[in-house]
Design an enzyme around this catalytic site. Structure first.
Site, PDB file in Angstrom:
ATOM      1  N   ARG A  63      -5.280 -27.778  -6.907  1.00  0.00           N
ATOM      2  CA  ARG A  63      -5.557 -26.205  -7.291  1.00  0.00           C
ATOM      3  C   ARG A  63      -5.275 -25.460  -5.747  1.00  0.00           C
ATOM      4  O   ARG A  63      -4.500 -24.437  -5.746  1.00  0.00           O
ATOM      5  CB  ARG A  63      -6.703 -25.973  -7.760  1.00  0.00           C
ATOM      6  CG  ARG A  63      -6.894 -24.402  -8.025  1.00  0.00           C
ATOM      7  CD  ARG A  63      -8.321 -24.242  -8.908  1.00  0.00           C
ATOM      8  NE  ARG A  63      -8.517 -22.725  -9.369  1.00  0.00           N
ATOM      9  CZ  ARG A  63      -9.243 -21.959  -8.774  1.00  0.00           C
ATOM     10  NH1 ARG A  63      -9.965 -22.383  -7.955  1.00  0.00           N
ATOM     11  NH2 ARG A  63      -9.335 -20.676  -9.238  1.00  0.00           N
ATOM     12  N   HIS A  67      -2.365 -22.828  -5.333  1.00  0.00           N
ATOM     13  CA  HIS A  67      -2.829 -21.348  -4.691  1.00  0.00           C
ATOM     14  C   HIS A  67      -2.194 -21.155  -3.422  1.00  0.00           C
ATOM     15  O   HIS A  67      -1.957 -19.930  -2.953  1.00  0.00           O
ATOM     16  CB  HIS A  67      -4.399 -21.314  -4.728  1.00  0.00           C
ATOM     17  CG  HIS A  67      -4.657 -20.905  -6.343  1.00  0.00           C
ATOM     18  ND1 HIS A  67      -5.845 -20.145  -6.444  1.00  0.00           N
ATOM     19  CD2 HIS A  67      -4.507 -21.599  -7.325  1.00  0.00           C
ATOM     20  CE1 HIS A  67      -6.186 -19.846  -7.688  1.00  0.00           C
ATOM     21  NE2 HIS A  67      -5.550 -20.575  -8.344  1.00  0.00           N
ATOM     22  N   ASN A  95      -9.736 -16.657  -5.856  1.00  0.00           N
ATOM     23  CA  ASN A  95     -10.250 -17.675  -4.896  1.00  0.00           C
ATOM     24  C   ASN A  95     -11.566 -17.602  -4.702  1.00  0.00           C
ATOM     25  O   ASN A  95     -12.242 -18.840  -4.425  1.00  0.00           O
ATOM     26  CB  ASN A  95      -9.465 -17.809  -3.928  1.00  0.00           C
ATOM     27  CG  ASN A  95      -7.915 -18.138  -4.026  1.00  0.00           C
ATOM     28  OD1 ASN A  95      -7.579 -19.140  -4.609  1.00  0.00           O
ATOM     29  ND2 ASN A  95      -6.998 -17.563  -3.127  1.00  0.00           N
ATOM     30  N   HIS A 195      -4.713 -28.690 -15.725  1.00  0.00           N
ATOM     31  CA  HIS A 195      -6.334 -28.454 -16.422  1.00  0.00           C
ATOM     32  C   HIS A 195      -6.747 -29.438 -17.195  1.00  0.00           C
ATOM     33  O   HIS A 195      -7.782 -29.310 -17.761  1.00  0.00           O
ATOM     34  CB  HIS A 195      -6.113 -27.072 -16.849  1.00  0.00           C
ATOM     35  CG  HIS A 195      -6.351 -25.922 -15.909  1.00  0.00           C
ATOM     36  ND1 HIS A 195      -6.342 -24.515 -16.362  1.00  0.00           N
ATOM     37  CD2 HIS A 195      -6.195 -25.817 -14.695  1.00  0.00           C
ATOM     38  CE1 HIS A 195      -6.353 -23.780 -15.635  1.00  0.00           C
ATOM     39  NE2 HIS A 195      -6.242 -24.782 -14.327  1.00  0.00           N
TER      40      HIS A 195
END
Length: 322
Positions: A63, A67, A95, A195
């Protein structure tokens, strides 16, 4: 067109050209073959140790890479903490109190610095750590192209513009956000499959389990046991994104979507009578297709606007500029 208008047009064209050139910078898997040949093995060893201590860390590292790349390119800007002239992207809504694993990346970087001081960028450490995290928990592998440099800036506002909001982004919004990064609808659905591992906080799925109708009632009831409807209680209580195999990288994420058991709103919109339904069905039936497309999409994502050459720097520590 007036002379001033022509000048503005030429300036805009030049800026667009320079931006395009920087986003097409050449990376190569062999970048550290001579300057730091032990880098890849050192990173792999450190990643394995971190995930062995905490299985969830695999999802957290992947992740972080995602990001990072979605905000001014894959330049490790996400890793910068607040400092002189820097408002950290870690403060962005998507975040804050959510992105994690920064201390693991710092420790990996420290190990690499000890072997090869000032050579391997934090952006490359993060890209390699994401790949190694996937492999460790049973996911696909891919060849990581290298040669990125680290930014000296961060952009919290851009992070809030470019990163998905799990609680309320609809399918069109998600498609638009990924398209902005040069990623296709198929890339988006494949990358969402990350996910299949990891956990989410109650605050991110409360609205889904209590207010949405396209959710399996038994699944919603199970999740509500540790996520009360009150907006001030249990916000940080965790639940696995994949209830079936939460610690293994597989295609159960897509199988869950077929039965309306996606935990996040932004997950279930991928299978809700829209144009991505077919891709979800494909991946739910063919794990090999998912793995292949996920790997391809991770390579594409890793190519988003890297800093190369003399641009940026190679940070000594990932949380601060030199």
């Amino acid at each position: 067109m007036s002379r001033s208008a022509v000048s503005r047009f030429n300036l805009a064209s030049m800026l667009l050209f320079l931006a395009t050139m920087s986003c097409e910078a050449h990376l190569t898997p062999e970048y550290y073959a001579n300057s730091c040949p032990q880098a890849l093995s050192a990173i792999r060893t450190a990643v394995r140790s971190a995930i062995a201590r905490e299985r969830r860390m695999a999802a957290s590292i992947i992740r972080l890479h995602f990001h990072d790349c979605f905000v001014q390119g894959c330049d490790a800007s996400l890793l910068l903490k607040d400092g002189k002239g820097i408002i950290s992207e870690q403060n962005a809504r998507q975040n804050f109190q959510s992105a994690r694993g920064f201390e693991v990346i710092d420790s990996i970087k420290a190990a690499v610095e000890e072997a090869c001081p000032g050579v391997v960028s934090c952006a490359d450490v993060l890209a390699l750590a994401a790949r190694d995290s996937s492999v460790y928990v049973g996911g696909p592998t891919w060849t990581v192209k290298l040669g990125r440099r680290d930014s000296t800036t961060a952009n919290k506002d851009l992070a809030e513009q470019n990163l998905p909001i799990a609680t309320n982004d609809d399918l069109d919004k998600l498609i638009s956000l990924f398209d902005r990064q040069g990623l296709s609808v198929k890339d988006m659905v494949a990358l969402s499959g990350a996910h299949t591992i990891g956990q989410a906080r109650c605050i991110t799925f409360r609205g889904r389990i209590y207010n949405e109708t396209n959710i399996d009632s038994g699944f919603a009831k199970t999740r509500s046991r540790r996520c009360p409807s009150s907006p001030v209680v249990g916000n940080n209580t965790l639940a696995p994104l994949d209830l079936v195999t939460p610690n293994s990288f597989d295609n159960n994420y897509y199988k869950n979507l077929l039965t309306n058991k996606g935990l996040l709103h932004s997950d279930q919109v991928l299978f809700n009578g829209g144009p991505t339904d077919g891709i979800v069905r494909l991946y739910s039936n063919h794990q090999a297709a998912f793995f292949s497309d996920f790997a391809d999409a991770m390579v594409k994502m890793g190519d988003i606007c890297p800093l190369v050459g003399s641009a940026g720097e190679v940070r000594k520590i990932c949380s601060a500029t030199n």
